[in-house]
Motif scaffolding. Structure first.
Motif, mmCIF file in Angstrom:
data_model
loop_
_atom_site.group_PDB
_atom_site.id
_atom_site.type_symbol
_atom_site.label_atom_id
_atom_site.label_comp_id
_atom_site.label_asym_id
_atom_site.label_seq_id
_atom_site.Cartn_x
_atom_site.Cartn_y
_atom_site.Cartn_z
ATOM 1 N N LYS A 10 68.267 -79.556 -90.859
ATOM 2 C CA LYS A 10 67.415 -80.470 -91.617
ATOM 3 C C LYS A 10 68.018 -80.790 -92.978
ATOM 4 N N GLU A 31 55.073 -91.040 -99.615
ATOM 5 C CA GLU A 31 55.130 -91.733 -98.327
ATOM 6 C C GLU A 31 56.395 -91.328 -97.557
ATOM 7 N N SER A 34 55.859 -87.788 -96.301
ATOM 8 C CA SER A 34 54.942 -87.762 -95.159
ATOM 9 C C SER A 34 55.645 -88.200 -93.877
ATOM 10 N N SER A 35 56.470 -89.230 -93.976
ATOM 11 C CA SER A 35 57.220 -89.694 -92.805
ATOM 12 C C SER A 35 58.189 -88.620 -92.314
ATOM 13 N N ALA A 37 57.948 -85.345 -92.855
ATOM 14 C CA ALA A 37 57.186 -84.208 -92.331
ATOM 15 C C ALA A 37 56.733 -84.494 -90.903
ATOM 16 N N ALA A 38 56.256 -85.693 -90.667
ATOM 17 C CA ALA A 38 55.786 -86.055 -89.323
ATOM 18 C C ALA A 38 56.944 -86.190 -88.341
ATOM 19 N N GLY A 39 58.061 -86.743 -88.805
ATOM 20 C CA GLY A 39 59.173 -87.022 -87.900
ATOM 21 C C GLY A 39 60.067 -85.844 -87.606
ATOM 22 N N GLY A 41 59.773 -82.628 -89.610
ATOM 23 C CA GLY A 41 59.265 -81.369 -90.139
ATOM 24 C C GLY A 41 59.865 -80.927 -91.455
ATOM 25 N N GLU A 44 57.442 -81.562 -98.232
ATOM 26 C CA GLU A 44 57.383 -82.461 -99.379
ATOM 27 C C GLU A 44 58.211 -81.974 -100.563
#
Length: 107
Positions: A10, A31, A34-35, A37-39, A41, A44
């Motif tokens: 990562k 934003e 968040s993208s 984290a969702a995509g 992991g 922030e």
């Protein structure tokens, strides 16, 4: 896959992922975080230092915009140098991924 290996993968792909998101259009750090984290992991806390470094390296530029839900937001967008870095890093990523896939017998 071990947690340490996931963290290293990562870290290695983080800047490329941010450049890819910004290649789609300007965005603010939360934003972007968040993208990511969702995509993939990524948390922030890792975004803000990277955004500062990318700004110092002239890969991104910023503007402040009023927000309906709090203080003004700092929006990031790619500079020409950022677009060039994205193109180069994407090419390097694909080459690396192809080499790894070949070694894994998947090509």
């Amino acid at each position: 896959m071990t947690e340490q290996m996931q963290v290293q993968l990562k870290k290695g792909a983080l800047e490329l992922c941010v450049l890819a998101l910004l290649a789609r259009g300007e965005s603010y750090a939360y934003e972007i975080a968040s993208s990511l984290a969702a995509g993939v992991g990524i948390g922030e806390g890792t975004i803000y230092p990277l955004m500062r470094r990318m700004q110092d390296d002239k890969l991104v530029e910023t503007r402040l915009a009023e927000s309906n839900s709090g203080p003004p937001r700092k929006y990031y967008r790619l500079t020409p140098a950022g677009r060039a870095a994205f193109t180069a890093q994407k090419r390097e990523w694909r080459s690396f991924a192809d080499a790894v896939n070949t070694l894994l017998g998947e090509r």
